[in-house]
Design an enzyme around this catalytic site. Structure first.
Site, short mmCIF file in Angstrom:
data_model
loop_
_atom_site.label_atom_id
_atom_site.label_comp_id
_atom_site.label_asym_id
_atom_site.label_seq_id
_atom_site.Cartn_x
_atom_site.Cartn_y
_atom_site.Cartn_z
N HIS A 13 3.34 -0.08 7.95
CA HIS A 13 2.27 0.91 8.08
C HIS A 13 2.68 1.86 9.21
O HIS A 13 3.43 1.48 10.12
CB HIS A 13 0.94 0.27 8.50
CG HIS A 13 0.39 -0.73 7.55
ND1 HIS A 13 0.81 -2.04 7.51
CD2 HIS A 13 -0.59 -0.63 6.61
CE1 HIS A 13 0.13 -2.70 6.60
NE2 HIS A 13 -0.73 -1.87 6.03
N ASP A 70 2.09 0.49 12.64
CA ASP A 70 2.92 -0.68 12.97
C ASP A 70 4.12 -0.25 13.81
O ASP A 70 4.53 -0.95 14.73
CB ASP A 70 3.47 -1.35 11.71
CG ASP A 70 2.41 -1.90 10.80
OD1 ASP A 70 1.29 -2.15 11.27
OD2 ASP A 70 2.71 -2.09 9.60
N GLU A 76 -0.55 -8.55 -4.69
CA GLU A 76 -0.44 -9.61 -3.69
C GLU A 76 -1.03 -10.90 -4.24
O GLU A 76 -2.14 -10.91 -4.77
CB GLU A 76 -1.15 -9.22 -2.39
CG GLU A 76 -1.05 -10.32 -1.34
CD GLU A 76 -1.65 -9.93 -0.01
OE1 GLU A 76 -2.29 -10.80 0.61
OE2 GLU A 76 -1.47 -8.77 0.42
N ASP A 111 -8.30 -14.16 3.21
CA ASP A 111 -6.89 -13.82 3.04
C ASP A 111 -6.06 -14.49 4.13
O ASP A 111 -5.94 -13.96 5.23
CB ASP A 111 -6.77 -12.29 3.11
CG ASP A 111 -5.50 -11.76 2.47
OD1 ASP A 111 -4.75 -12.55 1.90
OD2 ASP A 111 -5.29 -10.54 2.53
N ASP A 132 4.36 -10.44 2.59
CA ASP A 132 3.15 -10.09 3.33
C ASP A 132 2.54 -11.40 3.81
O ASP A 132 1.51 -11.86 3.32
CB ASP A 132 2.19 -9.33 2.41
CG ASP A 132 1.00 -8.75 3.16
OD1 ASP A 132 0.85 -9.06 4.36
OD2 ASP A 132 0.21 -8.01 2.55
#
Length: 439
Positions: free
Chosen positions: A101, A104, A268, A307, A339
């Site tokens: 990102h 990040d 995901e 999550d 991830d």
């Protein structure tokens, strides 16, 4: 600059008999599978956010990790130090790709201009690191969900000025991704949803996010970006209900705004299970709808309703996923991005390697078993036989629109149809899959 992971040269394949925890036991990048290198099938990527940005905090506790780049100090200097460590990690893990990102890799700053200046500096830093290491960018994205301004969403925000700020972030992150040779650009609607319908205009918000995505597509074509645009579905968290709920929901949204040929999905595993689906289901659905793009490989905890972003460790689950991907021709611009994050109690810096090594070995085994299923062909033969009737004259006339409801009714009466149920052989198929896995 001093090495951070100074006790490791590089993770290498040592085979299944090795007891070295810092070696691959099943992932052999150069091993040929179905005529292609294993590395080219799997296209592994490590993510910046969980690996280098998360400090170990959770809802009930403060940061647990002691990372040198997460200490007080000059934000831009710390971002450069983080990039040094990140690319050391990517090189030593032997992954060909990474993902990020915007915030990040770059400090957000106190103003929009500071954000733009910082990101420009860090884009140049990343370009230098990529050139020196050979590590490539699988995809970039913009974080339009963490800052308080995005409390009510970004593209779906009731304030057009917030919408405009988000547009600036996406514009800048897309340009950086293109500059860095990124092969995809991801859009995840972290807060594109609602907490209560009492203060929400669903039609208005849908129109807003539809127009936002159209602008993203327009910018892609204007700049000549050759990568794939991807939406990442998730049903909830952080909002109560998110508009990119699952693959099918995203497809309906894309169709509404004429974007089904322009945008694909990044799936995901943990998001699939939060939506009440299996990972296998979401992959197969995306392929069937023609919007499969890339994968965030992880897992959730079946006892927890959020999550958890754990590293994948189920060869059984991922064999079926890789089977679908191989049948569809494999990845094009996409890949397997981890991830995933180490657990809060995993405070040894080498735990980052243990998590990724186990995940890479898991996906390598899954690939091998999926290739066996492809080569053997028995599952495909059973499915083809099950639907063989649709290749008959009757089946083809129905599918080609050559028979109306009335004509079908007349046909059934004239031929005195009395079809009998044929077994689906689910247990047989499950046994066959187990034999591929366990012999």
């Amino acid at each position: 600059m001093q090495s951070y992971f100074n006790e490791l040269e590089q993770v290498r394949y040592e085979g299944s008999q090795s007891t070295n925890p810092l070696a691959f036991h099943h992932y052999n990048p150069d091993e040929m599978i179905l005529g292609k290198r294993m590395a080219d099938h799997l296209r592994f990527a490590a993510c910046y956010w969980h690996t280098f940005c998360w400090g170990g905090a959770d809802m009930f506790g403060a940061n647990a990790f002691d990372r040198p780049w997460q200490q007080p100090g000059d934000a831009l200097a710390l971002a450069k130090r983080k990039a040094e460590v990140a690319f050391e990690f990517f090189h030593k893990l032997n992954v060909p790709y990474y993902c990020f990102h915007d915030v990040d890799v770059s400090p957000e700053g106190a103003s929009l201009q500071e954000y733009l200046n910082n990101f420009a500096v860090m884009t140049d830093v990343l370009a230098e690191k990529q050139a020196a290491s050979g590590v490539k960018l699988l995809w970039g994205t913009a974080n339009c969900f963490t800052h308080p301004r995005y409390g009510a969403g970004a593209a779906t925000n009731p304030d057009p000025e917030v919408f405009s700020w988000a547009a600036t972030q996406v514009f800048t992150a897309m340009n950086a991704t293109r500059q860095l040779g990124g092969e995809n650009y991801v859009l995840w609607g972290g807060r594109e949803g609602y907490e209560t319908l009492l203060n929400t205009d669903l039609r208005q918000e849908r129109e807003q996010i539809g127009r936002f995505m159209q602008m993203v597509v327009e910018h892609k074509h204007k700049t000549g970006f050759q990568g794939t645009l991807l939406i990442e579905p998730k049903p909830q968290e952080p909002t109560k209900h998110q508009y990119d709920y699952d693959v099918a929901t995203v497809y309906g949204f894309l169709k509404q705004f004429g974007l089904e040929k322009e945008i694909k999905v990044n799936i995901e595993a943990n998001h699939a299970t939060l939506a009440g689906h299996s990972f296998h289901h979401e992959i197969a659905s995306a392929i069937a709808l023609g919007i499969f793009g890339s994968v965030d490989a992880n897992r959730g905890d079946p006892q927890l309703g959020w999550d958890t972003d754990q590293f994948p460790n189920s060869v059984e689950e991922n064999t079926l996923v890789m089977f679908e991907i191989l049948k569809a021709g494999g990845f094009t611009t996409g890949g397997l991005n981890f991830d995933a994050k180490v657990r809060r109690q995993s405070t040894d810096k080498y735990d980052l390697f243990y998590g990724h090594i186990g995940a890479m070995d898991t996906m390598a085994l899954a690939l091998k078993f999926a290739a066996k299923m492809i080569e053997d062909g028995q599952l495909d033969q059973i499915v083809a036989k099950r639907y063989a009737g649709w290749n008959s004259e009757l089946g083809q006339q129905i599918l080609q629109g050559k028979m109306s409801l009335e004509e079908l009714s007349r046909y059934a009466s004239q031929h005195n149809l009395n079809p009998q149920h044929q077994s689906g052989h689910q247990e047989l198929l499950e046994n066959k899959v187990n034999r591929y896995l366990f012999g």
